[in-house]
Write a protein that holds these residues in place. Structure first.
Motif, PDB file in Angstrom:
ATOM      1  N   ILE A 265       2.643  -1.217  -3.000  1.00 25.29           N
ATOM      2  CA  ILE A 265       3.090  -2.212  -1.661  1.00 25.29           C
ATOM      3  C   ILE A 265       3.924  -0.772  -1.605  1.00 25.29           C
ATOM      4  O   ILE A 265       5.346  -0.056  -2.171  1.00 25.29           O
ATOM      5  N   PRO A 266       3.804  -0.082  -1.281  1.00 27.18           N
ATOM      6  CA  PRO A 266       4.092   1.683  -0.385  1.00 27.18           C
ATOM      7  C   PRO A 266       5.079   1.514   0.274  1.00 27.18           C
ATOM      8  O   PRO A 266       5.876   2.366   0.950  1.00 27.18           O
ATOM      9  N   PHE A 267       5.594   0.149   0.716  1.00 29.91           N
ATOM     10  CA  PHE A 267       7.063   0.585   1.391  1.00 29.91           C
ATOM     11  C   PHE A 267       7.818   0.742   0.721  1.00 29.91           C
ATOM     12  O   PHE A 267       9.030   0.868   1.161  1.00 29.91           O
ATOM     13  N   ILE A 268       8.222   0.658  -0.353  1.00 31.64           N
ATOM     14  CA  ILE A 268       9.428   0.169  -1.608  1.00 31.64           C
ATOM     15  C   ILE A 268       8.993   2.237  -2.196  1.00 31.64           C
ATOM     16  O   ILE A 268      10.396   2.661  -1.629  1.00 31.64           O
ATOM     17  N   LEU A 269       7.628   2.643  -2.329  1.00 27.26           N
ATOM     18  CA  LEU A 269       7.698   3.578  -2.890  1.00 27.26           C
ATOM     19  C   LEU A 269       6.577   4.371  -2.465  1.00 27.26           C
ATOM     20  O   LEU A 269       5.616   4.191  -3.483  1.00 27.26           O
ATOM     21  N   PRO A 270       6.302   5.487  -1.049  1.00 30.42           N
ATOM     22  CA  PRO A 270       5.080   5.695  -0.329  1.00 30.42           C
ATOM     23  C   PRO A 270       4.079   6.276  -1.387  1.00 30.42           C
ATOM     24  O   PRO A 270       3.010   6.170  -0.813  1.00 30.42           O
ATOM     25  N   LYS A 271       5.343   7.058  -1.631  1.00 32.41           N
ATOM     26  CA  LYS A 271       4.078   7.900  -3.237  1.00 32.41           C
ATOM     27  C   LYS A 271       4.394   7.991  -4.568  1.00 32.41           C
ATOM     28  O   LYS A 271       5.277   7.967  -5.438  1.00 32.41           O
ATOM     29  N   ILE A 272       3.846   8.680  -5.358  1.00 29.16           N
ATOM     30  CA  ILE A 272       4.081   8.669  -6.442  1.00 29.16           C
ATOM     31  C   ILE A 272       5.028  10.455  -6.700  1.00 29.16           C
ATOM     32  O   ILE A 272       4.911  10.970  -6.028  1.00 29.16           O
ATOM     33  N   ASP A 273       6.842   9.846  -7.097  1.00 35.63           N
ATOM     34  CA  ASP A 273       7.357  10.414  -7.348  1.00 35.63           C
ATOM     35  C   ASP A 273       7.241  10.767  -9.169  1.00 35.63           C
ATOM     36  O   ASP A 273       7.854  10.578  -9.941  1.00 35.63           O
ATOM     37  N   TRP A 274       6.947  11.690  -9.041  1.00 35.94           N
ATOM     38  CA  TRP A 274       6.709  12.235 -10.886  1.00 35.94           C
ATOM     39  C   TRP A 274       7.809  12.918 -11.020  1.00 35.94           C
ATOM     40  O   TRP A 274       8.463  12.488 -12.652  1.00 35.94           O
TER      41      TRP A 274
ATOM     42  N   THR B 267       9.617   1.295 -14.727  1.00 31.42           N
ATOM     43  CA  THR B 267       8.720   2.826 -15.050  1.00 31.42           C
ATOM     44  C   THR B 267       7.130   2.912 -14.762  1.00 31.42           C
ATOM     45  O   THR B 267       6.588   3.356 -14.026  1.00 31.42           O
ATOM     46  N   LEU B 268       6.600   1.194 -14.992  1.00 28.99           N
ATOM     47  CA  LEU B 268       5.811   0.477 -14.352  1.00 28.99           C
ATOM     48  C   LEU B 268       5.776   1.020 -13.206  1.00 28.99           C
ATOM     49  O   LEU B 268       4.504   1.089 -12.514  1.00 28.99           O
ATOM     50  N   SER B 269       6.048   0.897 -12.814  1.00 29.62           N
ATOM     51  CA  SER B 269       6.531   0.325 -11.179  1.00 29.62           C
ATOM     52  C   SER B 269       6.521   1.211 -10.152  1.00 29.62           C
ATOM     53  O   SER B 269       5.345   1.798  -8.958  1.00 29.62           O
ATOM     54  N   THR B 270       7.502   2.676 -10.920  1.00 28.38           N
ATOM     55  CA  THR B 270       6.921   3.130  -9.953  1.00 28.38           C
ATOM     56  C   THR B 270       5.422   4.606 -10.539  1.00 28.38           C
ATOM     57  O   THR B 270       5.683   5.871  -9.143  1.00 28.38           O
ATOM     58  N   LEU B 271       5.052   4.033 -11.182  1.00 32.88           N
ATOM     59  CA  LEU B 271       2.740   4.233 -11.042  1.00 32.88           C
ATOM     60  C   LEU B 271       2.150   3.611  -9.751  1.00 32.88           C
ATOM     61  O   LEU B 271       1.511   3.897  -9.441  1.00 32.88           O
ATOM     62  N   VAL B 272       2.196   2.122  -9.736  1.00 27.07           N
ATOM     63  CA  VAL B 272       1.789   0.890  -9.182  1.00 27.07           C
ATOM     64  C   VAL B 272       2.518   0.938  -7.822  1.00 27.07           C
ATOM     65  O   VAL B 272       1.272   1.088  -7.230  1.00 27.07           O
ATOM     66  N   LEU B 273       3.516   1.063  -7.649  1.00 23.24           N
ATOM     67  CA  LEU B 273       3.819   0.349  -6.051  1.00 23.24           C
ATOM     68  C   LEU B 273       3.500   1.305  -5.280  1.00 23.24           C
ATOM     69  O   LEU B 273       2.884   0.996  -4.045  1.00 23.24           O
ATOM     70  N   PRO B 274       3.776   2.465  -5.388  1.00 22.16           N
ATOM     71  CA  PRO B 274       2.604   3.604  -4.372  1.00 22.16           C
ATOM     72  C   PRO B 274       1.205   3.168  -3.628  1.00 22.16           C
ATOM     73  O   PRO B 274       0.835   2.930  -2.622  1.00 22.16           O
ATOM     74  N   PHE B 275       0.743   2.268  -5.045  1.00 23.44           N
ATOM     75  CA  PHE B 275      -1.020   1.363  -4.781  1.00 23.44           C
ATOM     76  C   PHE B 275      -0.190   0.169  -4.214  1.00 23.44           C
ATOM     77  O   PHE B 275      -1.411  -0.183  -3.314  1.00 23.44           O
TER      78      PHE B 275
END
Length: 211
Positions: free
Chosen positions: A160-169, A150-158
């Motif tokens: 490792i954007p390769f995994i999650l390019p943007k925050i998906d609310w 869950t925390l990664s969904t907020l942190v990864l876009p900033f």
């Protein structure tokens, strides 16, 4: 009407009680009457063995994957695929085919992520495996993994954007809800963890020792 029917299909897919059916068909056992009484992967491993446990794990993941993929299969673009995945998770947890008493939502949730973002699924699976190696407890691993993912969904876009390019609310909101749900489903496990009596698996640093 099409979306409504597909949501029903997603629920029915999630409702397939993999552990119960595998146990009854191939082992003549109802796993709900053994071990923890849960219908999910962990209890299947303990009661029926590795082959059955692995099969149930694959089936439970596949349920979430297929349900989340329904919009792709039918060319529906006006509803997020995660909605179908969540319905499948509800089906897995409250299955109509097993008196509405199902698993703890972990494997089917993983299948939902697999269909929605395979890269994020691999990332999440690595978190799970590493934590399982450290704790040797599926329950504790599931809960900690849910929080970290869950925390990664907020942190990864900033980071490792390769995994999650943007925050998906929507993804984040569902992850928060599932985390709360997973903790609720593990209430008895939490008590056993506190008492030092929680079961361990035969994997990892604190693996259960076979006699």
């Amino acid at each position: 009407m099409e979306i409504f029917l597909l949501l029903i299909l997603a629920y029915l897919l999630g409702s397939i009680p993999s552990g119960v059916w595998i146990g009854k068909i191939f082992f003549k056992k109802d796993i709900r009457q053994f071990g923890s009484g849960n219908t999910g992967t962990t209890n299947t491993f303990r009661v029926l063995g590795k082959k059955a446990g692995t099969t149930v794990l694959a089936m439970d993941i596949l349920k979430g994957t297929l349900a989340t993929s329904l919009p792709y299969f039918f060319g529906i673009s006006n509803i997020n695929p995660l909605v179908f995945g969540v319905v499948a998770v509800l089906g897995h947890t409250f299955p109509i085919f097993a008196s509405f008493k199902g698993g703890k939502a972990v494997a089917t949730s993983a299948g939902m992520i697999l269909a929605y973002n395979p890269t994020f699924f691999v990332y999440s699976a690595l978190i799970f495996v590493i934590l399982l190696y450290i704790t040797s407890m599926v329950s504790l691993t599931s809960m900690i993994s849910a929080v970290l993912i869950t925390l990664s969904t907020l942190v990864l876009p900033f980071t490792i954007p390769f995994i999650l390019p943007k925050i998906d609310w929507l993804l984040t909101s569902i992850a928060i809800a599932l985390t709360i749900f997973i903790f609720m489903r593990h209430r008895e496990n939490i008590k056993r963890i506190k008492n030092g009596t929680e079961n361990r698996v035969s994997f990892g640093l604190k693996a259960e020792k076979k006699s």
